[in-house]
Design a protein around this motif. Structure first.
Motif, PDB file in Angstrom:
ATOM      1  N   ALA A 229       0.833  -1.207   0.000  1.00  0.00           N
ATOM      2  CA  ALA A 229       0.000   0.000   0.000  1.00  0.00           C
ATOM      3  C   ALA A 229       0.866   1.255   0.000  1.00  0.00           C
ATOM      4  O   ALA A 229       0.575   2.227  -0.718  1.00  0.00           O
ATOM      5  N   TYR A 230       1.938   1.239   0.794  1.00  0.00           N
ATOM      6  CA  TYR A 230       2.842   2.391   0.854  1.00  0.00           C
ATOM      7  C   TYR A 230       3.491   2.627  -0.511  1.00  0.00           C
ATOM      8  O   TYR A 230       3.570   3.777  -0.982  1.00  0.00           O
ATOM      9  N   ALA A 231       3.935   1.548  -1.140  1.00  0.00           N
ATOM     10  CA  ALA A 231       4.556   1.681  -2.468  1.00  0.00           C
ATOM     11  C   ALA A 231       3.548   2.206  -3.487  1.00  0.00           C
ATOM     12  O   ALA A 231       3.866   3.082  -4.311  1.00  0.00           O
ATOM     13  N   GLY A 232       2.328   1.694  -3.430  1.00  0.00           N
ATOM     14  CA  GLY A 232       1.299   2.185  -4.352  1.00  0.00           C
ATOM     15  C   GLY A 232       0.952   3.639  -4.094  1.00  0.00           C
ATOM     16  O   GLY A 232       0.756   4.413  -5.055  1.00  0.00           O
ATOM     17  N   ASN A 233       0.872   4.041  -2.831  1.00  0.00           N
ATOM     18  CA  ASN A 233       0.597   5.446  -2.517  1.00  0.00           C
ATOM     19  C   ASN A 233       1.684   6.356  -3.069  1.00  0.00           C
ATOM     20  O   ASN A 233       1.396   7.450  -3.588  1.00  0.00           O
ATOM     21  N   ILE A 234       2.947   5.934  -2.972  1.00  0.00           N
ATOM     22  CA  ILE A 234       4.050   6.730  -3.530  1.00  0.00           C
ATOM     23  C   ILE A 234       3.895   6.867  -5.038  1.00  0.00           C
ATOM     24  O   ILE A 234       4.044   7.970  -5.599  1.00  0.00           O
ATOM     25  N   LEU A 235       3.599   5.759  -5.711  1.00  0.00           N
ATOM     26  CA  LEU A 235       3.425   5.809  -7.160  1.00  0.00           C
ATOM     27  C   LEU A 235       2.293   6.756  -7.551  1.00  0.00           C
ATOM     28  O   LEU A 235       2.427   7.553  -8.486  1.00  0.00           O
ATOM     29  N   GLY A 236       1.171   6.672  -6.854  1.00  0.00           N
ATOM     30  CA  GLY A 236       0.034   7.529  -7.184  1.00  0.00           C
ATOM     31  C   GLY A 236       0.336   8.997  -6.956  1.00  0.00           C
ATOM     32  O   GLY A 236      -0.008   9.853  -7.795  1.00  0.00           O
ATOM     33  N   CYS A 237       0.986   9.325  -5.832  1.00  0.00           N
ATOM     34  CA  CYS A 237       1.311  10.730  -5.555  1.00  0.00           C
ATOM     35  C   CYS A 237       2.316  11.275  -6.566  1.00  0.00           C
ATOM     36  O   CYS A 237       2.183  12.414  -7.042  1.00  0.00           O
ATOM     37  N   CYS A 238       3.337  10.480  -6.889  1.00  0.00           N
ATOM     38  CA  CYS A 238       4.320  10.933  -7.881  1.00  0.00           C
ATOM     39  C   CYS A 238       3.679  11.110  -9.251  1.00  0.00           C
ATOM     40  O   CYS A 238       4.031  12.041 -10.000  1.00  0.00           O
ATOM     41  N   LEU A 239       2.731  10.237  -9.578  1.00  0.00           N
ATOM     42  CA  LEU A 239       2.023  10.378 -10.850  1.00  0.00           C
ATOM     43  C   LEU A 239       1.249  11.687 -10.900  1.00  0.00           C
ATOM     44  O   LEU A 239       1.273  12.401 -11.921  1.00  0.00           O
ATOM     45  N   MET A 240       0.602  12.048  -9.799  1.00  0.00           N
ATOM     46  CA  MET A 240      -0.168  13.292  -9.785  1.00  0.00           C
ATOM     47  C   MET A 240       0.757  14.512  -9.797  1.00  0.00           C
ATOM     48  O   MET A 240       0.416  15.545 -10.383  1.00  0.00           O
ATOM     49  N   VAL A 241       1.934  14.426  -9.158  1.00  0.00           N
ATOM     50  CA  VAL A 241       2.900  15.522  -9.239  1.00  0.00           C
ATOM     51  C   VAL A 241       3.326  15.727 -10.686  1.00  0.00           C
ATOM     52  O   VAL A 241       3.404  16.860 -11.186  1.00  0.00           O
ATOM     53  N   SER A 242       3.585  14.630 -11.376  1.00  0.00           N
ATOM     54  CA  SER A 242       3.983  14.724 -12.784  1.00  0.00           C
ATOM     55  C   SER A 242       2.860  15.288 -13.648  1.00  0.00           C
ATOM     56  O   SER A 242       3.091  16.127 -14.530  1.00  0.00           O
ATOM     57  N   ILE A 243       1.644  14.868 -13.392  1.00  0.00           N
ATOM     58  CA  ILE A 243       0.511  15.349 -14.193  1.00  0.00           C
ATOM     59  C   ILE A 243       0.301  16.844 -13.980  1.00  0.00           C
ATOM     60  O   ILE A 243       0.195  17.631 -14.938  1.00  0.00           O
ATOM     61  N   PHE A 244       0.239  17.282 -12.719  1.00  0.00           N
ATOM     62  CA  PHE A 244      -0.034  18.695 -12.452  1.00  0.00           C
ATOM     63  C   PHE A 244       1.124  19.588 -12.885  1.00  0.00           C
ATOM     64  O   PHE A 244       0.912  20.768 -13.185  1.00  0.00           O
ATOM     65  N   SER A 245       2.333  19.040 -12.929  1.00  0.00           N
ATOM     66  CA  SER A 245       3.470  19.845 -13.399  1.00  0.00           C
ATOM     67  C   SER A 245       3.361  20.155 -14.882  1.00  0.00           C
ATOM     68  O   SER A 245       4.035  21.071 -15.376  1.00  0.00           O
ATOM     69  N   LEU A 315      -0.952  19.240  11.091  1.00  0.00           N
ATOM     70  CA  LEU A 315      -0.298  17.994  11.478  1.00  0.00           C
ATOM     71  C   LEU A 315       0.327  17.316  10.258  1.00  0.00           C
ATOM     72  O   LEU A 315       0.202  17.798   9.136  1.00  0.00           O
ATOM     73  N   GLU A 316       0.997  16.185  10.500  1.00  0.00           N
ATOM     74  CA  GLU A 316       1.821  15.559   9.464  1.00  0.00           C
ATOM     75  C   GLU A 316       1.255  14.203   9.048  1.00  0.00           C
ATOM     76  O   GLU A 316       1.136  13.285   9.868  1.00  0.00           O
ATOM     77  N   HIS A 317       0.947  14.087   7.763  1.00  0.00           N
ATOM     78  CA  HIS A 317       0.433  12.847   7.178  1.00  0.00           C
ATOM     79  C   HIS A 317       1.399  12.424   6.075  1.00  0.00           C
ATOM     80  O   HIS A 317       1.621  13.170   5.115  1.00  0.00           O
ATOM     81  N   CYS A 318       1.984  11.227   6.208  1.00  0.00           N
ATOM     82  CA  CYS A 318       3.102  10.860   5.322  1.00  0.00           C
ATOM     83  C   CYS A 318       2.673  10.800   3.862  1.00  0.00           C
ATOM     84  O   CYS A 318       3.428  11.251   2.974  1.00  0.00           O
ATOM     85  N   ILE A 319       1.498  10.266   3.559  1.00  0.00           N
ATOM     86  CA  ILE A 319       1.094  10.140   2.158  1.00  0.00           C
ATOM     87  C   ILE A 319       0.780  11.513   1.567  1.00  0.00           C
ATOM     88  O   ILE A 319       1.119  11.799   0.416  1.00  0.00           O
ATOM     89  N   ALA A 320       0.133  12.368   2.350  1.00  0.00           N
ATOM     90  CA  ALA A 320      -0.120  13.723   1.861  1.00  0.00           C
ATOM     91  C   ALA A 320       1.184  14.455   1.589  1.00  0.00           C
ATOM     92  O   ALA A 320       1.317  15.173   0.582  1.00  0.00           O
ATOM     93  N   ASN A 321       2.169  14.258   2.464  1.00  0.00           N
ATOM     94  CA  ASN A 321       3.453  14.934   2.273  1.00  0.00           C
ATOM     95  C   ASN A 321       4.185  14.441   1.031  1.00  0.00           C
ATOM     96  O   ASN A 321       4.971  15.177   0.433  1.00  0.00           O
ATOM     97  N   ILE A 322       3.947  13.180   0.638  1.00  0.00           N
ATOM     98  CA  ILE A 322       4.586  12.663  -0.574  1.00  0.00           C
ATOM     99  C   ILE A 322       4.073  13.401  -1.802  1.00  0.00           C
ATOM    100  O   ILE A 322       4.762  13.448  -2.838  1.00  0.00           O
ATOM    101  N   PHE A 323       2.902  13.991  -1.711  1.00  0.00           N
ATOM    102  CA  PHE A 323       2.414  14.833  -2.814  1.00  0.00           C
ATOM    103  C   PHE A 323       2.850  16.283  -2.642  1.00  0.00           C
ATOM    104  O   PHE A 323       3.363  16.899  -3.583  1.00  0.00           O
ATOM    105  N   PHE A 324       2.668  16.840  -1.444  1.00  0.00           N
ATOM    106  CA  PHE A 324       2.898  18.268  -1.245  1.00  0.00           C
ATOM    107  C   PHE A 324       4.368  18.657  -1.425  1.00  0.00           C
ATOM    108  O   PHE A 324       4.686  19.627  -2.134  1.00  0.00           O
TER     109      PHE A 324
END
Length: 382
Positions: A229-245, A315-324
């Motif tokens: 799940a952690y690996a998938g969350n990283i992939l999804g957040c990085c994908l959205m960073v790439s898309i919005f960029s 506060l700090e949420h690890c998956i949210a921070n992988i996007f922000f």
């Protein structure tokens, strides 16, 4: 004379028809209700009346005085009978994750029902949900985790578009600006994750660990779910960073993304760790509350309060921070990926795990589960 006789006949017909209606037998209604998840907030509103009986055929009207008197007596007796409550037989179905047989009770009065499960039922459902998640194949968990990461990115982009671009509100009323930022974006992301189906690492820390505490999952299954799940969350957040960029929308995201990237990598380890515990405590409470209700509106309310609270507080949420933070780096923030991982991601992930495993799963297992039964010596009930 002819008109008078017609009126007398008409008077005789009315009470006779009333008597025919009163002669209908009282109906016993059978209602099937799932335990803890009724369809209506009150017993009276939730009853559905149905009957297969058909009324007896109406007798031909007669102006005879004897039949008129008999009809009046039948009507009065039926009216008195209607004052008594109609019995309702309710079949109570056992939850799908238990082997308890269904039972039935007879209800003769209004019964107040609740559309929310009890705390013990919520914990039992959480453990069953976690057990299901640990049994998924690894590739499904990664794919569902990627979907969850994309939802986090979508909600995060909405948050960055609205909150940081309201400088007038922020200067005049900073508390209101924080609440607007927290209430828009992330509650919708968690709602999409729960309703549409995906795997979020932070919520799974509580669900899967509860399944292990209750003997419904192995520690290997728990770790498989967390890692995938952690690996998938990283992939999804990085994908959205790439898309919005590459969408041309970076100008409206830059103000908030740069500020968050700098803010989240500036605090010491202890502060980030403790803020991460509080953040995932809120998120797991939202997940717990979503398990308590089956309605879409109930799940939305369950997400809105806790998630907007943790964002508003800061506060700090690890998956949210992988996007922000990576998005902030893409916008030009003076932060490196190494700084992000060492100064923020590691302490945030550890704090999120502590919140899910100790603050939620362990506490509720002591109250309603296997850990509590070991202390008190009580046997497990069906």
């Amino acid at each position: 004379m002819q008109a008078c006789s017609s009126l007398k006949g008409f008077r005789a017909i009315l009470p006779l028809r009333a008597g025919v209606r009163a002669a209908r037998p009282l109906r016993v209604v059978r209602v099937v209700v799932a335990q803890g998840v009724p369809d209506r907030p009150s017993g009276g509103a939730g009853r559905s009346m149905s009957s297969s009986s058909t009324p007896p055929p109406a007798e031909p009207p007669s102006p005879a005085p004897a039949k008129e008197q008999q009809a009046e007596e039948d009507y009065n007796s039926a009216a008195a009978a209607r004052q008594q409550p109609t019995p309702v037989i309710v079949n109570v179905a056992a939850p799908s994750y238990t082997s308890s047989p269904a039972s039935s009770v007879t209800v003769t009065n209004e019964v107040a029902t609740s559309s929310v499960l009890s705390p013990a039922q919520i914990y039992e459902k959480a453990a069953a949900t976690g057990a299901y998640k640990t049994q998924l194949p690894w590739w499904k968990i990664v794919l569902l985790g990627t979907v969850a990461g994309c939802y986090v990115g979508l909600g995060g982009a909405l948050l960055l578009t609205v909150g940081p671009n309201c400088p007038g509100i922020a200067s005049a009323n900073p508390g209101l600006a924080k609440y607007i930022t927290g209430a828009i974006g992330f509650p919708f992301a968690l709602l999409q994750i729960i309703v549409c189906g995906s795997e979020l690492f932070t919520g799974n820390t509580a669900l899967c660990f509860a399944a292990w505490l209750e003997g419904k999952a192995s520690i290997g299954g728990v770790l498989k779910n967390w890692v995938c799940a952690y690996a998938g969350n990283i992939l999804g957040c990085c994908l959205m960073v790439s898309i919005f960029s590459n969408t041309g929308l970076m100008p409206q995201l830059t103000r908030g993304a740069e500020a968050l990237a700098i803010y989240k990598t500036a605090a010491p380890f202890k502060e980030v760790f403790l803020k991460a515990i509080c953040a995932n405590w809120f998120v797991c409470l939202a997940v717990w509350q979503c398990l308590a209700t089956n309605s879409f509106g109930g799940k939305f309310i369950a997400c809105l309060g806790p998630v907007s609270a943790f964002v508003c507080i800061g506060l700090e949420h690890c998956i949210a921070n992988i996007f922000f933070v990576p998005l902030g780096i893409a916008c030009g923030a003076n932060v490196t990926l190494q700084q992000f991982i060492t100064l923020n991601l590691i302490p945030t992930t550890l704090g999120n795990i502590v919140a899910g495993t100790l603050c939620m799963a362990t506490v509720y297992s002591l109250l309603y589960g296997a850990l509590g039964r070991k202390i008190t010596g009580e046997p497990k009930t069906a």
